[in-house]
Motif scaffolding. Sequence first.
Motif, PDB file in Angstrom:
ATOM      1  N   MET A 102      10.682  49.565  -8.415  1.00 33.12           N
ATOM      2  CA  MET A 102      11.310  50.497  -7.481  1.00 33.12           C
ATOM      3  C   MET A 102      12.714  50.007  -7.129  1.00 33.12           C
ATOM      4  SD  MET A 102       9.691  51.858  -3.969  1.00 33.12           S
ATOM      5  CE  MET A 102      10.617  52.842  -2.871  1.00 33.12           C
ATOM      6  N   ARG A 103      13.648  50.917  -7.095  1.00 33.02           N
ATOM      7  CA  ARG A 103      15.038  50.576  -6.801  1.00 33.02           C
ATOM      8  C   ARG A 103      15.213  50.241  -5.326  1.00 33.02           C
ATOM      9  NH1 ARG A 103      17.661  55.867  -9.473  1.00 33.02           N
ATOM     10  NH2 ARG A 103      17.243  56.688  -7.429  1.00 33.02           N
ATOM     11  N   ASN A 104      16.218  49.459  -5.069  1.00 32.79           N
ATOM     12  CA  ASN A 104      16.616  49.186  -3.701  1.00 32.79           C
ATOM     13  C   ASN A 104      18.007  49.790  -3.531  1.00 32.79           C
ATOM     14  OD1 ASN A 104      16.209  48.310  -1.152  1.00 32.79           O
ATOM     15  ND2 ASN A 104      16.515  46.151  -1.581  1.00 32.79           N
ATOM     16  N   THR A 105      18.039  51.065  -3.223  1.00 36.68           N
ATOM     17  CA  THR A 105      19.276  51.823  -3.127  1.00 36.68           C
ATOM     18  C   THR A 105      19.875  51.680  -1.732  1.00 36.68           C
ATOM     19  OG1 THR A 105      18.443  53.375  -4.768  1.00 36.68           O
ATOM     20  CG2 THR A 105      20.247  54.137  -3.385  1.00 36.68           C
ATOM     21  N   TYR A 106      21.196  51.565  -1.682  1.00 35.79           N
ATOM     22  CA  TYR A 106      21.908  51.415  -0.414  1.00 35.79           C
ATOM     23  C   TYR A 106      22.884  52.568  -0.219  1.00 35.79           C
ATOM     24  CZ  TYR A 106      20.012  46.754  -0.146  1.00 35.79           C
ATOM     25  OH  TYR A 106      19.146  45.691  -0.082  1.00 35.79           O
ATOM     26  N   TYR A 107      23.155  52.848   1.062  1.00 31.65           N
ATOM     27  CA  TYR A 107      24.027  53.948   1.457  1.00 31.65           C
ATOM     28  C   TYR A 107      24.963  53.460   2.555  1.00 31.65           C
ATOM     29  CZ  TYR A 107      19.832  55.934  -0.508  1.00 31.65           C
ATOM     30  OH  TYR A 107      18.767  56.180  -1.320  1.00 31.65           O
ATOM     31  N   HIS A 108      26.207  53.876   2.473  1.00 34.30           N
ATOM     32  CA  HIS A 108      27.187  53.483   3.488  1.00 34.30           C
ATOM     33  C   HIS A 108      27.988  54.711   3.909  1.00 34.30           C
ATOM     34  CE1 HIS A 108      31.025  51.912   5.027  1.00 34.30           C
ATOM     35  NE2 HIS A 108      30.267  50.980   5.527  1.00 34.30           N
ATOM     36  N   LEU A 109      28.215  54.834   5.196  1.00 34.35           N
ATOM     37  CA  LEU A 109      29.019  55.930   5.727  1.00 34.35           C
ATOM     38  C   LEU A 109      30.231  55.362   6.444  1.00 34.35           C
ATOM     39  CD1 LEU A 109      29.266  59.015   6.340  1.00 34.35           C
ATOM     40  CD2 LEU A 109      28.160  58.500   8.524  1.00 34.35           C
ATOM     41  N   THR A 110      31.388  55.897   6.112  1.00 34.29           N
ATOM     42  CA  THR A 110      32.617  55.610   6.836  1.00 34.29           C
ATOM     43  C   THR A 110      32.954  56.878   7.614  1.00 34.29           C
ATOM     44  OG1 THR A 110      33.369  54.133   5.082  1.00 34.29           O
ATOM     45  CG2 THR A 110      35.045  54.923   6.618  1.00 34.29           C
ATOM     46  N   ALA A 111      32.928  56.780   8.936  1.00 35.09           N
ATOM     47  CA  ALA A 111      33.103  57.969   9.773  1.00 35.09           C
ATOM     48  C   ALA A 111      34.512  58.545   9.695  1.00 35.09           C
ATOM     49  CB  ALA A 111      32.746  57.653  11.220  1.00 35.09           C
ATOM     50  N   GLN A 112      35.471  57.704   9.418  1.00 33.16           N
ATOM     51  CA  GLN A 112      36.859  58.174   9.302  1.00 33.16           C
ATOM     52  C   GLN A 112      37.561  57.274   8.296  1.00 33.16           C
ATOM     53  OE1 GLN A 112      38.666  59.200  13.016  1.00 33.16           O
ATOM     54  NE2 GLN A 112      40.728  59.003  12.202  1.00 33.16           N
ATOM     55  N   THR A 113      37.718  57.757   7.091  1.00 30.50           N
ATOM     56  CA  THR A 113      38.257  56.947   6.012  1.00 30.50           C
ATOM     57  C   THR A 113      39.779  56.789   6.109  1.00 30.50           C
ATOM     58  OG1 THR A 113      38.369  56.694   3.619  1.00 30.50           O
ATOM     59  CG2 THR A 113      38.475  58.927   4.447  1.00 30.50           C
ATOM     60  N   SER A 114      40.264  55.750   5.477  1.00 31.17           N
ATOM     61  CA  SER A 114      41.708  55.568   5.334  1.00 31.17           C
ATOM     62  C   SER A 114      42.120  55.817   3.885  1.00 31.17           C
ATOM     63  CB  SER A 114      42.117  54.162   5.773  1.00 31.17           C
ATOM     64  OG  SER A 114      41.451  53.194   4.984  1.00 31.17           O
ATOM     65  N   ASN A 115      41.217  56.408   3.113  1.00 29.45           N
ATOM     66  CA  ASN A 115      41.454  56.723   1.711  1.00 29.45           C
ATOM     67  C   ASN A 115      42.602  57.730   1.603  1.00 29.45           C
ATOM     68  OD1 ASN A 115      41.222  58.151  -0.848  1.00 29.45           O
ATOM     69  ND2 ASN A 115      39.220  57.192  -1.085  1.00 29.45           N
ATOM     70  N   LYS A 116      43.662  57.345   0.927  1.00 30.01           N
ATOM     71  CA  LYS A 116      44.856  58.192   0.835  1.00 30.01           C
ATOM     72  C   LYS A 116      44.588  59.494   0.078  1.00 30.01           C
ATOM     73  CE  LYS A 116      48.002  54.333   1.196  1.00 30.01           C
ATOM     74  NZ  LYS A 116      48.907  53.433   0.502  1.00 30.01           N
ATOM     75  N   LYS A 117      43.675  59.463  -0.881  1.00 28.40           N
ATOM     76  CA  LYS A 117      43.370  60.675  -1.649  1.00 28.40           C
ATOM     77  C   LYS A 117      42.597  61.696  -0.810  1.00 28.40           C
ATOM     78  CE  LYS A 117      43.449  58.516  -6.149  1.00 28.40           C
ATOM     79  NZ  LYS A 117      42.708  58.179  -7.363  1.00 28.40           N
ATOM     80  N   LEU A 118      41.756  61.206   0.097  1.00 31.90           N
ATOM     81  CA  LEU A 118      40.972  62.112   0.936  1.00 31.90           C
ATOM     82  C   LEU A 118      41.726  62.543   2.183  1.00 31.90           C
ATOM     83  CD1 LEU A 118      37.432  60.449   0.875  1.00 31.90           C
ATOM     84  CD2 LEU A 118      38.164  62.530  -0.285  1.00 31.90           C
ATOM     85  N   GLY A 119      42.577  61.676   2.679  1.00 31.39           N
ATOM     86  CA  GLY A 119      43.275  61.943   3.928  1.00 31.39           C
ATOM     87  C   GLY A 119      42.528  61.329   5.094  1.00 31.39           C
ATOM     88  N   ASP A 120      43.234  61.170   6.202  1.00 35.25           N
ATOM     89  CA  ASP A 120      42.581  60.577   7.367  1.00 35.25           C
ATOM     90  C   ASP A 120      41.683  61.617   8.044  1.00 35.25           C
ATOM     91  OD1 ASP A 120      44.489  62.192   8.508  1.00 35.25           O
ATOM     92  OD2 ASP A 120      45.469  60.613   9.633  1.00 35.25           O
ATOM     93  N   LYS A 121      40.811  61.152   8.851  1.00 34.58           N
ATOM     94  CA  LYS A 121      39.857  61.987   9.601  1.00 34.58           C
ATOM     95  C   LYS A 121      38.768  62.607   8.721  1.00 34.58           C
ATOM     96  CE  LYS A 121      43.084  62.837  13.253  1.00 34.58           C
ATOM     97  NZ  LYS A 121      44.202  63.603  13.657  1.00 34.58           N
TER      98      LYS A 121
END
Length: 168
Positions: free
Chosen positions: A1-20
Amino acid sequence: MRNTYYHLTAQTSNKKLGDKVAASTSSKDTCPTLCPFKIDGSCYAAKGPQSWHWAKVSKGTRGTNDYYSFIDEILSLKKHQLFRVNVSGDLVTDSKGIISKYRLGALKTACETKQLKAWTYTHHHLSSPENLDIIKSLESKHLTINLSCEDRYEAAKYQQEGFNVSIV
């Protein structure tokens, strides 16, 4: 069985996505073995800053392996927020590559509850009628699932069948 992980960033600083914009990452084991970018090593998430984050999520040093805790984090996002699901990683499947309708259903419910503007892409077994049925049945105005197609003919075929598509 896999041990899958998940992460959430509530407000990214990723330039491609944009802030907020909120963004999630799922561990590498969620990516299908048939993904051409995984096969040839050209996956954008395997290089540069995103790869460093993805490696930490995949090792479990960042994020959670409790999917429903991850869903609870999504429920803490601001109402109407933009949410890019799986900047790295893909939808959760079983060992046969069938998308988990229960986990995708929980994601859909969370997105609808918060009235998010969420979107994602998947490379999972598009030739599987079961996966296509699951995707079609769980899309909503608050969660767009784009089929990642390899050429314009494949994209046109799925678009004519009523799916959202992208060509990669």
